[in-house]
Design an enzyme around this catalytic site. Sequence first.
Site, mmCIF file in Angstrom:
data_model
loop_
_atom_site.group_PDB
_atom_site.id
_atom_site.type_symbol
_atom_site.label_atom_id
_atom_site.label_comp_id
_atom_site.label_asym_id
_atom_site.label_seq_id
_atom_site.Cartn_x
_atom_site.Cartn_y
_atom_site.Cartn_z
ATOM 1 N N CYS A 25 -21.265 80.614 -13.491
ATOM 2 C CA CYS A 25 -22.028 79.360 -13.504
ATOM 3 C C CYS A 25 -21.842 78.611 -12.182
ATOM 4 O O CYS A 25 -20.728 78.236 -11.821
ATOM 5 C CB CYS A 25 -21.528 78.536 -14.697
ATOM 6 S SG CYS A 25 -21.834 76.775 -14.622
ATOM 7 N N CYS B 36 -20.342 75.150 -12.466
ATOM 8 C CA CYS B 36 -18.923 75.270 -12.829
ATOM 9 C C CYS B 36 -18.082 75.518 -11.572
ATOM 10 O O CYS B 36 -16.990 74.971 -11.433
ATOM 11 C CB CYS B 36 -18.705 76.422 -13.812
ATOM 12 S SG CYS B 36 -19.553 76.212 -15.394
#
Length: 104
Positions: free
Chosen positions: A29, A32
């Site tokens: 991600c 992230c």
Amino acid sequence: MGISHTTDQTFKKDIQSGLTLVDFWVPWCGPCRMIAPVLDELDQEMGGEAKITKLNVDENPATARAFGVMSIPTLILFKDGKPIDTVTGVQSKNALKEMISKHK
């Protein structure tokens, strides 16, 4: 203090006392990965006030499901094992500091 990692098996023990900010994330991600250095800085500045731990939702889906995590990154602040605040998406260090400070 250092950022730790938690799993479905250790989660309850890892959040049971004090303030713990849990980063629900996955390695693939982009957002992230963007928030990771923010969390590192936050840990250096506020490590004594709150623990920071990361939970990989691909490897530990039960805990993510239990807290209704639908998008990542989701950060949930726990106090003595109970969720008290939640934010989703990339956050600034100051926003996270404020979130922790108001629950000290």
